[in-house]
Write a protein that holds these residues in place. Structure first.
Motif, PDB file in Angstrom:
ATOM      1  N   ALA A  14      26.333  24.924  25.088  1.00 14.30           N
ATOM      2  CA  ALA A  14      25.359  23.879  25.427  1.00 14.30           C
ATOM      3  C   ALA A  14      24.213  23.587  24.677  1.00 14.30           C
ATOM      4  CB  ALA A  14      25.147  23.715  27.019  1.00 14.30           C
ATOM      5  N   ARG A  15      23.517  24.441  24.539  1.00 13.24           N
ATOM      6  CA  ARG A  15      22.201  24.559  23.520  1.00 13.24           C
ATOM      7  C   ARG A  15      22.586  24.158  22.086  1.00 13.24           C
ATOM      8  NH1 ARG A  15      22.561  29.869  24.754  1.00 13.24           N
ATOM      9  NH2 ARG A  15      22.981  31.241  23.197  1.00 13.24           N
ATOM     10  N   ASP A  16      23.621  24.423  21.761  1.00 17.33           N
ATOM     11  CA  ASP A  16      24.067  24.035  20.226  1.00 17.33           C
ATOM     12  C   ASP A  16      24.847  22.562  20.077  1.00 17.33           C
ATOM     13  OD1 ASP A  16      22.779  26.426  19.442  1.00 17.33           O
ATOM     14  OD2 ASP A  16      24.691  27.578  19.917  1.00 17.33           O
ATOM     15  N   LYS A  39      25.086  26.181  37.410  1.00 20.62           N
ATOM     16  CA  LYS A  39      24.580  26.735  35.951  1.00 20.62           C
ATOM     17  C   LYS A  39      25.059  25.625  34.770  1.00 20.62           C
ATOM     18  CE  LYS A  39      24.363  31.152  33.673  1.00 20.62           C
ATOM     19  NZ  LYS A  39      24.960  32.558  33.586  1.00 20.62           N
ATOM     20  N   THR A  40      26.273  25.307  34.669  1.00 22.79           N
ATOM     21  CA  THR A  40      27.106  24.425  33.987  1.00 22.79           C
ATOM     22  C   THR A  40      25.891  23.221  33.838  1.00 22.79           C
ATOM     23  OG1 THR A  40      28.908  25.525  34.184  1.00 22.79           O
ATOM     24  CG2 THR A  40      28.760  23.468  33.001  1.00 22.79           C
ATOM     25  N   GLU A  45      22.606  19.469  31.216  1.00 19.01           N
ATOM     26  CA  GLU A  45      21.554  18.415  31.588  1.00 19.01           C
ATOM     27  C   GLU A  45      20.280  18.795  30.631  1.00 19.01           C
ATOM     28  OE1 GLU A  45      19.677  16.420  35.287  1.00 19.01           O
ATOM     29  OE2 GLU A  45      19.219  18.645  35.186  1.00 19.01           O
ATOM     30  N   THR A  46      19.891  20.040  30.403  1.00 21.66           N
ATOM     31  CA  THR A  46      18.841  20.460  29.402  1.00 21.66           C
ATOM     32  C   THR A  46      19.475  20.025  28.025  1.00 21.66           C
ATOM     33  OG1 THR A  46      18.238  22.284  30.799  1.00 21.66           O
ATOM     34  CG2 THR A  46      17.915  22.508  28.376  1.00 21.66           C
ATOM     35  N   ALA A  47      20.570  20.181  27.648  1.00 21.09           N
ATOM     36  CA  ALA A  47      21.215  19.820  26.186  1.00 21.09           C
ATOM     37  C   ALA A  47      21.030  18.251  26.117  1.00 21.09           C
ATOM     38  CB  ALA A  47      22.743  20.400  26.182  1.00 21.09           C
ATOM     39  N   ALA A  48      21.493  17.622  27.233  1.00 26.18           N
ATOM     40  CA  ALA A  48      21.481  15.814  27.066  1.00 26.18           C
ATOM     41  C   ALA A  48      20.011  15.475  26.857  1.00 26.18           C
ATOM     42  CB  ALA A  48      21.668  15.540  28.347  1.00 26.18           C
ATOM     43  N   GLY A  49      18.986  16.257  27.678  1.00 22.42           N
ATOM     44  CA  GLY A  49      17.545  15.754  27.192  1.00 22.42           C
ATOM     45  C   GLY A  49      17.107  16.190  25.949  1.00 22.42           C
ATOM     46  N   MET A  73      21.687  11.745  39.771  1.00 21.66           N
ATOM     47  CA  MET A  73      20.462  11.319  38.716  1.00 21.66           C
ATOM     48  C   MET A  73      20.247  12.705  38.066  1.00 21.66           C
ATOM     49  SD  MET A  73      19.616   8.384  38.612  1.00 21.66           S
ATOM     50  CE  MET A  73      17.986   8.784  37.748  1.00 21.66           C
ATOM     51  N   PRO A  74      19.943  12.650  36.695  1.00 25.38           N
ATOM     52  CA  PRO A  74      19.483  13.888  35.940  1.00 25.38           C
ATOM     53  C   PRO A  74      18.071  14.119  36.320  1.00 25.38           C
ATOM     54  CG  PRO A  74      19.781  11.812  34.597  1.00 25.38           C
ATOM     55  CD  PRO A  74      20.213  11.418  35.897  1.00 25.38           C
ATOM     56  N   ASP A  75      17.436  15.147  35.756  1.00 23.95           N
ATOM     57  CA  ASP A  75      16.138  15.152  36.310  1.00 23.95           C
ATOM     58  C   ASP A  75      15.179  14.353  35.491  1.00 23.95           C
ATOM     59  OD1 ASP A  75      15.417  16.049  33.422  1.00 23.95           O
ATOM     60  OD2 ASP A  75      16.238  18.120  33.873  1.00 23.95           O
ATOM     61  N   ASN A  76      13.857  14.220  35.912  1.00 21.80           N
ATOM     62  CA  ASN A  76      13.274  13.027  35.388  1.00 21.80           C
ATOM     63  C   ASN A  76      12.855  13.129  33.719  1.00 21.80           C
ATOM     64  OD1 ASN A  76      12.760  11.822  37.937  1.00 21.80           O
ATOM     65  ND2 ASN A  76      11.017  12.942  38.327  1.00 21.80           N
ATOM     66  N   LYS A  77      12.945  14.289  33.365  1.00 21.26           N
ATOM     67  CA  LYS A  77      12.709  14.346  31.681  1.00 21.26           C
ATOM     68  C   LYS A  77      14.015  13.839  30.984  1.00 21.26           C
ATOM     69  CE  LYS A  77      11.521  18.011  28.378  1.00 21.26           C
ATOM     70  NZ  LYS A  77      10.997  19.411  27.973  1.00 21.26           N
ATOM     71  N   THR A  78      15.102  14.462  31.538  1.00 21.21           N
ATOM     72  CA  THR A  78      16.446  14.045  31.022  1.00 21.21           C
ATOM     73  C   THR A  78      16.353  12.366  31.061  1.00 21.21           C
ATOM     74  OG1 THR A  78      17.057  16.195  31.587  1.00 21.21           O
ATOM     75  CG2 THR A  78      18.874  14.403  30.800  1.00 21.21           C
TER      76      THR A  78
END
Length: 197
Positions: A14-16, A39-40, A45-49, A73-78
């Protein structure tokens, strides 16, 4: 076993992922009606942001559509990153991208910020002549669901599009458009009314 292996792989890479890969994976989950495990979800979500600033119109549309299909909803940052991306790419969105993005906002019960809304509304007016029946129905439904009356020029473009595509509307499309008119307390002009009847 295969699904578990794919989820493990999604977390690992995901990070890549580039923007299209993140959007494709999330929309695949949504189309398959399978919620990613925690976990996925967190990894995607982190990758999307992280990649939102490089997203193209289809990436934004697919990703916001996926969140809406999940009803989550995704987290606020994303979400802030996706909203910024939506405003940035709205000028290049196709009719399907605009319809899916605004539909996603309405489905999630979230009104876009003023800058994003202005960009999306301008895009609606631009692409209305290309819209199909479902896109017109989804957009009018979304405006009504958000309780937001389009600007006069956008409304005129949507009404012209509704008139044009009315013969191709299925029962759900007609119901959504008629409901939107009622909810927004607007009566169709005579030509549109005749086309919808």
């Amino acid at each position: 076993k295969t699904w578990a292996a794919l989820e493990t792989a999604a977390v690992r890479v995901a990070r890549d992922m580039n923007p299209q890969a993140v959007a494709n994976v999330m929309s695949a989950y949504a189309k398959l009606e399978r919620m990613p495990d925690d976990k996925t979800w967190a990894a995607l979500e982190t990758a999307a942001g992280q990649v939102a600033r490089d997203m193209q119109p289809q990436d934004v549309a697919n990703l916001t559509w996926a969140y809406a299909k999940f009803g989550r909803m995704p987290d606020n940052k994303t979400w802030a990153a996706l909203e910024t991306a939506a405003g940035r790419v709205a000028q290049d969105m196709s009719s399907q991208h605009v319809a899916n993005t605004i539909w996603a906002y309405a489905t999630l019960g979230r009104m876009p910020n003023n800058n994003t809304w202005a960009a999306l509304e301008t895009a609606v007016g631009r692409v209305a002549p290309e819209m199909n029946a479902q896109e017109v129905a989804n957009l009018t439904w979304a405006y009504a669901t958000l309780g937001k009356m389009p600007s006069d020029s956008t409304w005129a473009a949507l009404e012209t599009a509704a008139r044009r595509v009315a013969p191709a509307m299925n029962p759900q499309d007609v119901a959504n458009v008629m409901w939107a008119y009622a909810k927004l307390e607007r009566e169709p002009d005579d030509k549109t009314w005749a086309a919808l009847e």
